[in-house]
Write a protein that holds these residues in place. Structure first.
Motif, PDB file in Angstrom:
ATOM      1  N   GLU A  16       0.858  -1.183   0.000  1.00 12.16           N
ATOM      2  CA  GLU A  16       0.000   0.000   0.000  1.00 12.16           C
ATOM      3  C   GLU A  16       0.895   1.233   0.000  1.00 12.16           C
ATOM      4  O   GLU A  16       1.858   1.315   0.760  1.00 12.16           O
ATOM      5  N   VAL A  17       0.556   2.206  -0.842  1.00 15.86           N
ATOM      6  CA  VAL A  17       1.337   3.433  -0.950  1.00 15.86           C
ATOM      7  C   VAL A  17       0.485   4.602  -0.468  1.00 15.86           C
ATOM      8  O   VAL A  17      -0.679   4.747  -0.871  1.00 15.86           O
ATOM      9  N   TYR A  18       1.089   5.421   0.385  1.00 12.05           N
ATOM     10  CA  TYR A  18       0.430   6.595   0.949  1.00 12.05           C
ATOM     11  C   TYR A  18       1.304   7.825   0.722  1.00 12.05           C
ATOM     12  O   TYR A  18       2.514   7.716   0.556  1.00 12.05           O
ATOM     13  N   VAL A  19       0.674   8.979   0.734  1.00 17.29           N
ATOM     14  CA  VAL A  19       1.377  10.257   0.758  1.00 17.29           C
ATOM     15  C   VAL A  19       0.949  10.948   2.041  1.00 17.29           C
ATOM     16  O   VAL A  19      -0.234  10.940   2.389  1.00 17.29           O
ATOM     17  N   ALA A  20       1.922  11.514   2.742  1.00 19.37           N
ATOM     18  CA  ALA A  20       1.623  12.199   3.998  1.00 19.37           C
ATOM     19  C   ALA A  20       2.251  13.587   3.987  1.00 19.37           C
ATOM     20  O   ALA A  20       3.278  13.819   3.343  1.00 19.37           O
ATOM     21  N   ALA A  21       1.599  14.496   4.696  1.00 16.89           N
ATOM     22  CA  ALA A  21       2.120  15.854   4.884  1.00 16.89           C
ATOM     23  C   ALA A  21       2.275  16.071   6.378  1.00 16.89           C
ATOM     24  O   ALA A  21       1.358  15.808   7.153  1.00 16.89           O
ATOM     25  N   VAL A  22       3.450  16.509   6.773  1.00 22.45           N
ATOM     26  CA  VAL A  22       3.716  16.790   8.175  1.00 22.45           C
ATOM     27  C   VAL A  22       4.236  18.217   8.302  1.00 22.45           C
ATOM     28  O   VAL A  22       4.804  18.757   7.353  1.00 22.45           O
ATOM     29  N   PRO A  23       4.044  18.858   9.444  1.00 29.96           N
ATOM     30  CA  PRO A  23       4.563  20.214   9.615  1.00 29.96           C
ATOM     31  C   PRO A  23       6.089  20.225   9.485  1.00 29.96           C
ATOM     32  O   PRO A  23       6.765  19.324   9.967  1.00 29.96           O
ATOM     33  N   LEU A  24       6.591  21.228   8.804  1.00 28.65           N
ATOM     34  CA  LEU A  24       8.034  21.392   8.676  1.00 28.65           C
ATOM     35  C   LEU A  24       8.555  21.991   9.955  1.00 28.65           C
ATOM     36  O   LEU A  24       8.025  22.980  10.450  1.00 28.65           O
ATOM     37  N   ARG A  25       9.576  21.375  10.522  1.00 27.25           N
ATOM     38  CA  ARG A  25      10.133  21.854  11.781  1.00 27.25           C
ATOM     39  C   ARG A  25      11.578  22.266  11.586  1.00 27.25           C
ATOM     40  O   ARG A  25      12.277  21.735  10.748  1.00 27.25           O
ATOM     41  N   ALA A  26      12.000  23.199  12.401  1.00 28.76           N
ATOM     42  CA  ALA A  26      13.394  23.640  12.400  1.00 28.76           C
ATOM     43  C   ALA A  26      13.927  23.530  13.815  1.00 28.76           C
ATOM     44  O   ALA A  26      13.179  23.523  14.785  1.00 28.76           O
ATOM     45  N   THR A  27      15.238  23.454  13.916  1.00 26.63           N
ATOM     46  CA  THR A  27      15.851  23.370  15.239  1.00 26.63           C
ATOM     47  C   THR A  27      15.704  24.702  15.955  1.00 26.63           C
ATOM     48  O   THR A  27      15.495  25.746  15.342  1.00 26.63           O
ATOM     49  N   LYS A  28      15.853  24.664  17.267  1.00 24.13           N
ATOM     50  CA  LYS A  28      15.748  25.882  18.070  1.00 24.13           C
ATOM     51  C   LYS A  28      16.844  26.860  17.671  1.00 24.13           C
ATOM     52  O   LYS A  28      17.927  26.466  17.269  1.00 24.13           O
ATOM     53  N   GLY A  29      16.527  28.125  17.790  1.00 24.76           N
ATOM     54  CA  GLY A  29      17.505  29.155  17.475  1.00 24.76           C
ATOM     55  C   GLY A  29      17.153  29.868  16.190  1.00 24.76           C
ATOM     56  O   GLY A  29      15.974  29.980  15.829  1.00 24.76           O
ATOM     57  N   PRO A  30      18.154  30.355  15.455  1.00 22.38           N
ATOM     58  CA  PRO A  30      17.908  31.149  14.250  1.00 22.38           C
ATOM     59  C   PRO A  30      17.090  30.431  13.178  1.00 22.38           C
ATOM     60  O   PRO A  30      16.240  31.039  12.540  1.00 22.38           O
ATOM     61  N   ALA A  31      17.348  29.133  12.985  1.00 27.63           N
ATOM     62  CA  ALA A  31      16.593  28.404  11.957  1.00 27.63           C
ATOM     63  C   ALA A  31      15.109  28.365  12.284  1.00 27.63           C
ATOM     64  O   ALA A  31      14.256  28.554  11.419  1.00 27.63           O
ATOM     65  N   GLN A  32      14.779  28.148  13.570  1.00 25.12           N
ATOM     66  CA  GLN A  32      13.378  28.117  13.987  1.00 25.12           C
ATOM     67  C   GLN A  32      12.751  29.502  13.846  1.00 25.12           C
ATOM     68  O   GLN A  32      11.603  29.633  13.437  1.00 25.12           O
ATOM     69  N   LEU A  33      13.512  30.536  14.168  1.00 23.77           N
ATOM     70  CA  LEU A  33      13.018  31.904  14.022  1.00 23.77           C
ATOM     71  C   LEU A  33      12.702  32.218  12.563  1.00 23.77           C
ATOM     72  O   LEU A  33      11.649  32.794  12.263  1.00 23.77           O
ATOM     73  N   LEU A  34      13.585  31.822  11.649  1.00 22.29           N
ATOM     74  CA  LEU A  34      13.334  32.038  10.224  1.00 22.29           C
ATOM     75  C   LEU A  34      12.102  31.288   9.747  1.00 22.29           C
ATOM     76  O   LEU A  34      11.260  31.831   9.034  1.00 22.29           O
ATOM     77  N   LEU A  43       4.740  33.419   3.780  1.00 16.90           N
ATOM     78  CA  LEU A  43       5.705  33.380   2.694  1.00 16.90           C
ATOM     79  C   LEU A  43       5.932  31.962   2.188  1.00 16.90           C
ATOM     80  O   LEU A  43       6.433  31.756   1.104  1.00 16.90           O
ATOM     81  N   TRP A  44       5.567  30.997   3.004  1.00 14.13           N
ATOM     82  CA  TRP A  44       5.923  29.628   2.681  1.00 14.13           C
ATOM     83  C   TRP A  44       4.938  28.688   3.345  1.00 14.13           C
ATOM     84  O   TRP A  44       4.637  28.816   4.525  1.00 14.13           O
ATOM     85  N   ASP A  45       4.417  27.743   2.600  1.00  8.44           N
ATOM     86  CA  ASP A  45       3.553  26.721   3.175  1.00  8.44           C
ATOM     87  C   ASP A  45       4.459  25.677   3.811  1.00  8.44           C
ATOM     88  O   ASP A  45       5.138  24.934   3.122  1.00  8.44           O
ATOM     89  N   LEU A  46       4.518  25.649   5.113  1.00  7.25           N
ATOM     90  CA  LEU A  46       5.482  24.831   5.826  1.00  7.25           C
ATOM     91  C   LEU A  46       4.992  23.400   6.046  1.00  7.25           C
ATOM     92  O   LEU A  46       4.728  22.969   7.153  1.00  7.25           O
ATOM     93  N   GLN A  47       4.855  22.680   4.966  1.00  9.92           N
ATOM     94  CA  GLN A  47       4.481  21.273   5.012  1.00  9.92           C
ATOM     95  C   GLN A  47       5.592  20.466   4.346  1.00  9.92           C
ATOM     96  O   GLN A  47       6.175  20.891   3.354  1.00  9.92           O
ATOM     97  N   HIS A  48       5.871  19.314   4.903  1.00  7.74           N
ATOM     98  CA  HIS A  48       6.844  18.398   4.321  1.00  7.74           C
ATOM     99  C   HIS A  48       6.074  17.185   3.833  1.00  7.74           C
ATOM    100  O   HIS A  48       5.308  16.579   4.585  1.00  7.74           O
ATOM    101  N   PHE A  49       6.267  16.835   2.557  1.00  9.68           N
ATOM    102  CA  PHE A  49       5.556  15.710   1.958  1.00  9.68           C
ATOM    103  C   PHE A  49       6.485  14.517   1.822  1.00  9.68           C
ATOM    104  O   PHE A  49       7.678  14.675   1.564  1.00  9.68           O
ATOM    105  N   MET A  50       5.908  13.334   2.003  1.00  9.02           N
ATOM    106  CA  MET A  50       6.697  12.111   1.924  1.00  9.02           C
ATOM    107  C   MET A  50       5.835  10.952   1.438  1.00  9.02           C
ATOM    108  O   MET A  50       4.609  11.005   1.504  1.00  9.02           O
TER     109      MET A  50
END
Length: 150
Positions: A16-34, A43-50
């Motif tokens: 069985e094949v599925y597609v999933a979307a999960v929230p895009l996460r960043a590490t704490k600090g500047p990356a998370q702030l951005l 500015l960006w739809d923060l979803q990660h597809f797999m």
């Protein structure tokens, strides 16, 4: 991608094949702030597809494999800046085990006639790993790795 209104048809004895979307996460600090700033400013739809493959053969009754494409160094602030500015960065295709399917934002897309895991591994061999958000990213990887079409 399968429509939400379609009733899924699971074929017994096939992966069985599925597609999933999960929230895009960043590490704490500047990356998370951005990432937070980009999301709050729309500015960006923060979803990660797999792509998720749930094999039909044992011992995988409760396990699935996730195939996805993401930045090679997702915690690097310079990678986050490059992504936000539309520049290409090194990416990597990952495969990992998943104990169960996500409960939300996960859609059944089909059951290929051949083994989906082998098909995904073959697709990964030819996938260009230069990641550029909006042009060659996890969405393109998920759409290109259309295992249910075979």
């Amino acid at each position: 991608m399968a429509s939400l209104l379609m009733k899924p048809t699971v074929t017994k004895g096939r992966d069985e094949v599925y597609v999933a979307a999960v929230p895009l996460r960043a590490t704490k600090g500047p990356a998370q702030l951005l990432a937070s700033s980009a999301h709050s400013l729309n500015l960006w739809d923060l979803q990660h597809f797999m792509v998720i493959v749930k094999p039909s053969s044992p011992p995988s009754h409760s396990q699935a494999l996730v195939f996805d494409f993401q930045p090679k160094d997702p915690e690097n602030i310079f990678a986050a800046l490059a992504v936000l500015s539309g520049k290409a960065i090194p990416g990597v295709v990952l495969m990992r085990k998943l104990s169960k399917l996500p409960r939300s934002k996960c859609w059944f897309v089909g059951s290929p006639k051949a083994g989906a895991i082998d098909m995904a591994l073959e697709f990964n061999k030819v996938w260009d790993t230069n990641l550029r958000v909006g042009h060659h990213d996890c969405r393109d990887y998920t759409n290109g790795n259309n295992l249910s079409a075979y």
